[in-house]
Motif scaffolding. Sequence first.
Motif, PDB file in Angstrom:
ATOM      1  N   TRP A  80       2.564  -4.406   4.507  1.00 36.32           N
ATOM      2  CA  TRP A  80       2.341  -5.341   3.394  1.00 36.32           C
ATOM      3  C   TRP A  80       2.194  -4.594   2.077  1.00 36.32           C
ATOM      4  O   TRP A  80       2.691  -5.043   1.045  1.00 36.32           O
ATOM      5  CB  TRP A  80       1.091  -6.186   3.662  1.00 36.32           C
ATOM      6  N   GLY A  96       2.925  -8.971  -1.908  1.00 36.19           N
ATOM      7  CA  GLY A  96       3.179  -8.881  -0.479  1.00 36.19           C
ATOM      8  C   GLY A  96       1.912  -8.637   0.312  1.00 36.19           C
ATOM      9  O   GLY A  96       1.713  -9.214   1.398  1.00 36.19           O
ATOM     10  N   LEU A  97       1.037  -7.788  -0.244  1.00 39.32           N
ATOM     11  CA  LEU A  97      -0.234  -7.514   0.427  1.00 39.32           C
ATOM     12  C   LEU A  97      -1.085  -8.772   0.506  1.00 39.32           C
ATOM     13  O   LEU A  97      -1.647  -9.101   1.563  1.00 39.32           O
ATOM     14  CB  LEU A  97      -0.987  -6.418  -0.335  1.00 39.32           C
ATOM     15  N   GLN A 125       5.172  -3.801   0.133  1.00 42.31           N
ATOM     16  CA  GLN A 125       5.810  -4.946  -0.523  1.00 42.31           C
ATOM     17  C   GLN A 125       5.144  -5.293  -1.854  1.00 42.31           C
ATOM     18  O   GLN A 125       5.463  -6.315  -2.451  1.00 42.31           O
ATOM     19  CB  GLN A 125       5.761  -6.163   0.410  1.00 42.31           C
ATOM     20  N   LYS A 179       0.271  -3.361  10.019  1.00 40.13           N
ATOM     21  CA  LYS A 179       0.680  -4.482   9.181  1.00 40.13           C
ATOM     22  C   LYS A 179       0.230  -4.274   7.737  1.00 40.13           C
ATOM     23  O   LYS A 179       0.960  -4.579   6.790  1.00 40.13           O
ATOM     24  CB  LYS A 179       0.112  -5.795   9.721  1.00 40.13           C
ATOM     25  N   ARG A 231      -0.077 -11.941   0.309  1.00 37.03           N
ATOM     26  CA  ARG A 231       0.548 -12.915   1.205  1.00 37.03           C
ATOM     27  C   ARG A 231       0.265 -12.564   2.669  1.00 37.03           C
ATOM     28  O   ARG A 231      -0.063 -13.430   3.483  1.00 37.03           O
ATOM     29  CB  ARG A 231       2.058 -12.953   0.973  1.00 37.03           C
ATOM     30  N   GLY A 232       0.418 -11.291   2.992  1.00 39.74           N
ATOM     31  CA  GLY A 232       0.206 -10.863   4.371  1.00 39.74           C
ATOM     32  C   GLY A 232      -1.225 -11.075   4.821  1.00 39.74           C
ATOM     33  O   GLY A 232      -1.476 -11.636   5.902  1.00 39.74           O
TER      34      GLY A 232
END
Length: 298
Positions: free
Chosen positions: A112, A119-120, A115, A108, A122-123
């Motif tokens: 992330w 993105g990292l 992105q 995961k 958020r993940g």
Amino acid sequence: MTASQSSGASSSRLPKLAIVAGAGPLPVSLAKAALAEGREVFVIGIEGFAGSEIEAFPHAWNRLGAMGKFISLLKDNRCEEMVLIGAVTRPDLRKLSLDMTAIRLLPKLRSWMKQGDDGLLRGLGGYIQDETGVRIVGAHEISGGLLAPEGALTKLVPDDSQKSDIAVAVNAARAIGALDIGQGAVACRGIVLALEAAEGTDAMLERVANLPEHLHGSETAREGVLVKLPKPGQERRMDLPTIGVRTVENAAAAGLAGIAVEGGGALVDDIDAMTEAANRLGLFVVGLPSAETRADTR
């Protein structure tokens, strides 16, 4: 005390706050603000980034890659809300010593990271909330005083030429923000001189300072501006643009005339000290109306 009185007292208690501290003075500023409003705080210092000043508060240290310990710290200390604040550079997963929790999370994490930084964040934020029940909040939700206001913060204000440079830098910052590259841009005489990427604002300003002298201003004839904006669609609870005294000093060393950020969309560390530094060095600092960052500045 009646049952209803007890319930009312309990409901007024503010959630215990975990402050995940990276580099810089903002984590301490936030901890002081949270304590002042009656919150319990627990600071988790990221090894290699946070400074020893966090040890003035209830705290623990945690290295990047020790995800299991991090989750245990949040649970064991009964944290209810969490703020991530302070600078942390993107890690090289190949060089991190990952614990078993992080190893299981590795697929995961890689997804992330592809992105971009947003993105990292958020993940990771979603994962931490799911695992611990701790709600992630923005620093500005704890202390609105950390946000840059709209309007001029300094004695100096931008003239027409500098407003034109702000418009150019706003468009450049929006463009790289849309690509999740960075948050800052420098423009001078209508030309973009530098864009911020993974190196950060300070290194970008150092690059500007080392450009040929005819491309930018000087201490005696300041020209050009630094603009820092949130990325379009950015998760504003994490990684808002930040400025402070060091930003002003580096902008001054690069010969710039001033700094513009989005009012309500940037964190300012020690606004009084930053404003004093800007006034002393002869720079302006302004907070742009948020609508001005969504359309061409005129």
